[in-house]
Design a protein around this motif. Sequence first.
Motif, PDB file in Angstrom:
ATOM      1  N   VAL A  98      -5.481 -51.167  35.544  1.00  0.00           N
ATOM      2  CA  VAL A  98      -6.468 -51.105  34.517  1.00  0.00           C
ATOM      3  C   VAL A  98      -7.437 -52.242  34.903  1.00  0.00           C
ATOM      4  O   VAL A  98      -6.953 -53.367  35.126  1.00  0.00           O
ATOM      5  N   HIS A  99      -9.021 -52.494  34.269  1.00  0.00           N
ATOM      6  CA  HIS A  99      -9.857 -53.373  34.628  1.00  0.00           C
ATOM      7  C   HIS A  99     -10.052 -53.587  32.747  1.00  0.00           C
ATOM      8  O   HIS A  99     -10.858 -53.270  31.964  1.00  0.00           O
ATOM      9  N   PRO A 100      -9.288 -54.994  32.765  1.00  0.00           N
ATOM     10  CA  PRO A 100      -9.492 -55.569  30.961  1.00  0.00           C
ATOM     11  C   PRO A 100     -10.667 -55.648  30.627  1.00  0.00           C
ATOM     12  O   PRO A 100     -11.226 -56.358  29.492  1.00  0.00           O
ATOM     13  N   ASN A 101     -11.924 -55.693  31.880  1.00  0.00           N
ATOM     14  CA  ASN A 101     -13.213 -56.324  31.458  1.00  0.00           C
ATOM     15  C   ASN A 101     -13.148 -58.193  30.887  1.00  0.00           C
ATOM     16  O   ASN A 101     -13.388 -58.322  30.367  1.00  0.00           O
ATOM     17  N   ASP A 102     -12.330 -58.471  31.858  1.00  0.00           N
ATOM     18  CA  ASP A 102     -11.700 -59.994  31.645  1.00  0.00           C
ATOM     19  C   ASP A 102     -11.248 -60.453  33.004  1.00  0.00           C
ATOM     20  O   ASP A 102     -10.605 -59.533  33.391  1.00  0.00           O
ATOM     21  N   THR A 103     -11.331 -61.763  33.144  1.00  0.00           N
ATOM     22  CA  THR A 103     -10.463 -62.200  34.290  1.00  0.00           C
ATOM     23  C   THR A 103      -9.366 -62.352  33.651  1.00  0.00           C
ATOM     24  O   THR A 103      -8.892 -63.885  32.844  1.00  0.00           O
ATOM     25  N   VAL A 104      -8.358 -61.509  34.312  1.00  0.00           N
ATOM     26  CA  VAL A 104      -6.857 -61.744  34.237  1.00  0.00           C
ATOM     27  C   VAL A 104      -5.975 -63.021  34.419  1.00  0.00           C
ATOM     28  O   VAL A 104      -6.315 -62.376  36.009  1.00  0.00           O
ATOM     29  N   TYR A 105      -4.916 -63.491  34.540  1.00  0.00           N
ATOM     30  CA  TYR A 105      -3.979 -64.667  35.181  1.00  0.00           C
ATOM     31  C   TYR A 105      -2.839 -64.210  35.394  1.00  0.00           C
ATOM     32  O   TYR A 105      -2.797 -64.132  36.126  1.00  0.00           O
ATOM     33  N   CYS A 106      -2.243 -63.845  34.249  1.00  0.00           N
ATOM     34  CA  CYS A 106      -1.410 -63.266  33.987  1.00  0.00           C
ATOM     35  C   CYS A 106      -0.613 -61.954  33.306  1.00  0.00           C
ATOM     36  O   CYS A 106      -1.372 -62.122  31.953  1.00  0.00           O
ATOM     37  N   THR A 107      -0.356 -61.454  33.227  1.00  0.00           N
ATOM     38  CA  THR A 107       0.719 -60.181  32.962  1.00  0.00           C
ATOM     39  C   THR A 107       2.451 -60.324  33.342  1.00  0.00           C
ATOM     40  O   THR A 107       2.387 -60.390  34.205  1.00  0.00           O
ATOM     41  N   LYS A 108       3.041 -59.683  32.197  1.00  0.00           N
ATOM     42  CA  LYS A 108       4.406 -60.270  32.198  1.00  0.00           C
ATOM     43  C   LYS A 108       5.486 -58.950  31.386  1.00  0.00           C
ATOM     44  O   LYS A 108       4.050 -58.175  30.523  1.00  0.00           O
ATOM     45  N   TRP A 109       6.187 -58.478  32.237  1.00  0.00           N
ATOM     46  CA  TRP A 109       7.218 -57.249  31.540  1.00  0.00           C
ATOM     47  C   TRP A 109       7.551 -58.077  29.790  1.00  0.00           C
ATOM     48  O   TRP A 109       8.165 -59.187  29.747  1.00  0.00           O
ATOM     49  N   ARG A 110       8.189 -56.946  29.160  1.00  0.00           N
ATOM     50  CA  ARG A 110       8.877 -56.825  28.289  1.00  0.00           C
ATOM     51  C   ARG A 110       9.973 -56.795  28.418  1.00  0.00           C
ATOM     52  O   ARG A 110      10.267 -55.867  29.712  1.00  0.00           O
ATOM     53  N   ALA A 111      11.431 -57.172  28.153  1.00  0.00           N
ATOM     54  CA  ALA A 111      12.778 -56.750  28.485  1.00  0.00           C
ATOM     55  C   ALA A 111      13.046 -55.235  28.932  1.00  0.00           C
ATOM     56  O   ALA A 111      13.893 -55.109  29.649  1.00  0.00           O
ATOM     57  N   ASP A 112      12.574 -55.180  27.672  1.00  0.00           N
ATOM     58  CA  ASP A 112      13.326 -53.186  27.426  1.00  0.00           C
ATOM     59  C   ASP A 112      12.604 -52.297  28.857  1.00  0.00           C
ATOM     60  O   ASP A 112      12.211 -51.257  28.564  1.00  0.00           O
ATOM     61  N   LYS A 114       9.017 -51.661  28.416  1.00  0.00           N
ATOM     62  CA  LYS A 114       8.377 -50.523  27.652  1.00  0.00           C
ATOM     63  C   LYS A 114       7.216 -50.774  27.317  1.00  0.00           C
ATOM     64  O   LYS A 114       5.738 -50.467  26.985  1.00  0.00           O
ATOM     65  N   MET A 115       6.037 -52.632  27.390  1.00  0.00           N
ATOM     66  CA  MET A 115       5.843 -53.220  27.349  1.00  0.00           C
ATOM     67  C   MET A 115       5.418 -53.976  27.990  1.00  0.00           C
ATOM     68  O   MET A 115       6.190 -54.532  28.727  1.00  0.00           O
ATOM     69  N   LEU A 116       4.166 -54.306  28.335  1.00  0.00           N
ATOM     70  CA  LEU A 116       3.150 -55.989  29.607  1.00  0.00           C
ATOM     71  C   LEU A 116       2.969 -56.210  28.049  1.00  0.00           C
ATOM     72  O   LEU A 116       1.761 -56.031  26.900  1.00  0.00           O
ATOM     73  N   VAL A 117       2.614 -57.662  28.317  1.00  0.00           N
ATOM     74  CA  VAL A 117       1.052 -58.732  27.514  1.00  0.00           C
ATOM     75  C   VAL A 117       0.615 -59.528  29.147  1.00  0.00           C
ATOM     76  O   VAL A 117       0.645 -59.743  29.950  1.00  0.00           O
ATOM     77  N   SER A 118      -0.457 -59.466  28.586  1.00  0.00           N
ATOM     78  CA  SER A 118      -1.157 -60.476  29.908  1.00  0.00           C
ATOM     79  C   SER A 118      -2.241 -61.318  28.887  1.00  0.00           C
ATOM     80  O   SER A 118      -2.494 -61.279  27.253  1.00  0.00           O
ATOM     81  N   SER A 119      -3.331 -61.411  29.534  1.00  0.00           N
ATOM     82  CA  SER A 119      -4.264 -62.755  29.186  1.00  0.00           C
ATOM     83  C   SER A 119      -4.495 -63.384  30.613  1.00  0.00           C
ATOM     84  O   SER A 119      -4.922 -63.135  31.203  1.00  0.00           O
ATOM     85  N   ILE A 127      -1.579 -56.452  24.344  1.00  0.00           N
ATOM     86  CA  ILE A 127      -0.373 -56.117  24.609  1.00  0.00           C
ATOM     87  C   ILE A 127      -0.554 -54.197  24.971  1.00  0.00           C
ATOM     88  O   ILE A 127      -0.982 -53.522  23.913  1.00  0.00           O
ATOM     89  N   TRP A 128       0.047 -53.953  26.655  1.00  0.00           N
ATOM     90  CA  TRP A 128      -0.589 -52.871  26.613  1.00  0.00           C
ATOM     91  C   TRP A 128       0.752 -51.945  26.764  1.00  0.00           C
ATOM     92  O   TRP A 128       2.399 -52.442  26.859  1.00  0.00           O
ATOM     93  N   THR A 129       0.776 -50.844  26.928  1.00  0.00           N
ATOM     94  CA  THR A 129       2.462 -49.560  26.627  1.00  0.00           C
ATOM     95  C   THR A 129       2.457 -49.394  28.834  1.00  0.00           C
ATOM     96  O   THR A 129       1.479 -49.150  29.459  1.00  0.00           O
ATOM     97  N   ASN A 130       3.495 -49.288  28.985  1.00  0.00           N
ATOM     98  CA  ASN A 130       4.261 -48.684  29.949  1.00  0.00           C
ATOM     99  C   ASN A 130       4.033 -47.131  30.234  1.00  0.00           C
ATOM    100  O   ASN A 130       3.876 -45.911  29.892  1.00  0.00           O
ATOM    101  N   GLY A 131       3.223 -46.477  31.600  1.00  0.00           N
ATOM    102  CA  GLY A 131       2.466 -45.852  32.113  1.00  0.00           C
ATOM    103  C   GLY A 131       1.418 -45.835  31.780  1.00  0.00           C
ATOM    104  O   GLY A 131       0.957 -45.243  32.819  1.00  0.00           O
ATOM    105  N   THR A 132       1.156 -45.052  30.578  1.00  0.00           N
ATOM    106  CA  THR A 132      -0.545 -45.232  30.374  1.00  0.00           C
ATOM    107  C   THR A 132      -1.072 -46.325  30.555  1.00  0.00           C
ATOM    108  O   THR A 132      -2.375 -45.948  30.807  1.00  0.00           O
ATOM    109  N   MET A 133      -0.548 -48.039  30.357  1.00  0.00           N
ATOM    110  CA  MET A 133      -1.435 -48.696  30.220  1.00  0.00           C
ATOM    111  C   MET A 133      -2.648 -48.378  29.379  1.00  0.00           C
ATOM    112  O   MET A 133      -4.034 -49.589  29.742  1.00  0.00           O
TER     113      MET A 133
END
Length: 571
Positions: A98-112, A114-119, A127-133
Amino acid sequence: MARVEGTTTMTHYVENSKELNNQFVPLAVKRLPKRVLGETTEEKHWREFKKRSEIVGEFKGRASCIDFSQKAPHTCVVTGQGKIMLFDPKTHEKLKDVHPNDTVYCTKWRADGKMLVSSGEKTSIKIWTNGTMKMIRELQGDSTGEKGHKRAVHSVCFLPDKQRIISGSDDNKAIVWDATTQQQIVQLKGHKDYVRATAAHPFNKDIVATGSHDHTVRAWSLADIDTDPNPEPTHIFEVDDPVNCVVFHPSGGMLAAASSTNATIWDASEVVPGETVTSNAPVCLLSNHTKDITCLAFNHKGSRLFTASIDRHIKIYETETYTVVHSISLPQPLYSVAISPDGNCFAAGAIDGKVYLRTRAAREGDEVVDQVVEDEEVQEIQMYSGLGDLTKTTSRNWHKPSRGTKIIEGEYEVEAEHAKRLKRYDVAFRKFNYHKALDEVVNEPSSNLNRYMLIMTVLIELQRRNGLRIALSNRDASELAKILREIHRGITDPRFSDLLTVVLNLIIEIYHDVIHESREVSSLMDGIRKKVRHQVIFLAQLQEVQGTMQSLCIQSKIAARKRERVAQDES
C-alpha cells in the motif's frame, strides 16, 4: 654430496611370520581438527536459517520498521519511505502493498493480528485492516492545534488493551489515542527533544515508555489520567546519547533502550505510579557495536535480545547474563530488525531499502527421534543375538543367499570380512624397513591432498619406534632435499614444530660435515633458518602486544569499578 652411513643395527625376534602378519596394525593417518573455534549450539541453531531472500528495489530510502504478527501465520510487515508491504515469512512472497501518500516511518501490528497502525511525516496516525490493507481510521489533531501532533511522527504502537495507541513525534510529545473514538486521550509532555521511540508494556495496559533525543527514557503510568490530565513520568532513565529505540522485555520485567553504540537494560519492575524517580544506574550496559545501534528486539520467549546497527551487524545476546552468543553480518548498514513469534524467521531492514529475510529450515522432529530409537534397537539385537556364533560355521558359503533370494524380516545377512590391502609404507613398517617407509611417503605425488599429514604421521611413528636415525641415514643430496622441503613447510606449524625440530637436529648431527657440498641442501637449510628466525621475532612481538592488552584490560576493569562505586554513591 657423499652418502653418510648411520647406525643400522637392529635385532628383531620374530618366531612366526604368520603370527606377525596377524598382529600388525596398519598405520592410521593423523586427522587433526581444524585450527578454528568449534561450532557452538547457538551457531548451529542460526545456521539452520537456510532459506534466504533479499528484497531489493521495493523501498526508496531506508527500511525503517519491521514487525511480525503475533498470530499465525505471523505475517511480516515492512515499512519503507512511501510504502507498507506484507510478506509471508515462510515463502518470502509479497502478499500486499500500500502507498499511503506519505513518508511512512513506522507500522506495527495489533496483538490479535487484525489491524495495523502506521505513522509518518504527516502528523496523522492511520489504522489499517489486515488482508485488504484498507485504511479505516485516521487519528489527527483538531482545528485549534491544541490536540494532536504538529510535526513528523516516527514511532507508534498499540497498547495491550487493543483500543489505545501511543505515538511519539518530533514535536517533543507523546500522545495516547483512543482508536475507537479517534480522539486524543492524553499528551505526555516533558521531553526536551524529538521523541523517536515508544513502547507499551506487554501486560500492564497502563504503563508505557518513551525515548527521546534529550538523552532520557521516560516511563509513564496511565492509571490516573482521568483525574490527572497532565501526568508526570514515574521514572526517568538517563543515558549519554540520543535514544533511537525502546522496547520492553516480553515478561515486562526489563526495559531496553538503544543510544549511540550502547544498549542499556533497566529493571522495569520499578516502574510504578508515584513520585518521579531519576536513575542512570542500569542493570546492564552492552557495548559490542562499533557504530550506532538503530533497533532492538526480543524474541517471543525473551531468551534472546537482537541489536541491529549501522556497522552492518546483528548481535544476539543471551538474556540471563547478557553475553553475545552469536553475530550475523550483512552487506549493508541496518536500520531495523525483528524475529517472528515462533522463532522460525527473522528480518532485517537496511539503510538503502533492502530487506534481508531468513527462514529456518523445517525440522522432522518426531520422525528423527523414531529413527534413532529404531537404529539403537537394531544395534542392540546385533550385539546380543549371537551372530558371532553363526560366522564360525565350517561352511564358507553357508551365509551367502542365492541370486534373487529376498531377506525375510527377522533374518540377517552376514557378509564375510575381507582383509584390507596394506599401503606400501605399512608393508615397509611391517618389515621394519624404516628407510623405505619414509621414502614411500616423501615420494608421494603432490596431487595427494593428504600428503603433508601422511608424512607427519610417518615421522611420528618413526619417532615412537626410535627409528628416525635409521630412516634419515645413508641418503644422497636429492633424497635429503626432499625431506628438508617438508621440514621447511611445517617447521612453524605449532602442531608439528617440536617433531620437525628433532628431525632437523638429527639431520644436522648426521650430515654436518657434508651439508656444504650440495648447493640445494645448503639453500634449503638457509631458508629454514630464516623462517625460524622470522617466527621467533613474530612471537616476541605477539608477547609484547599481549602484555599491552593485559594492561589495558586491567585499567578498564579499574575504571569500571570506579564508575560502579560512583553510581552506587549517587543512588
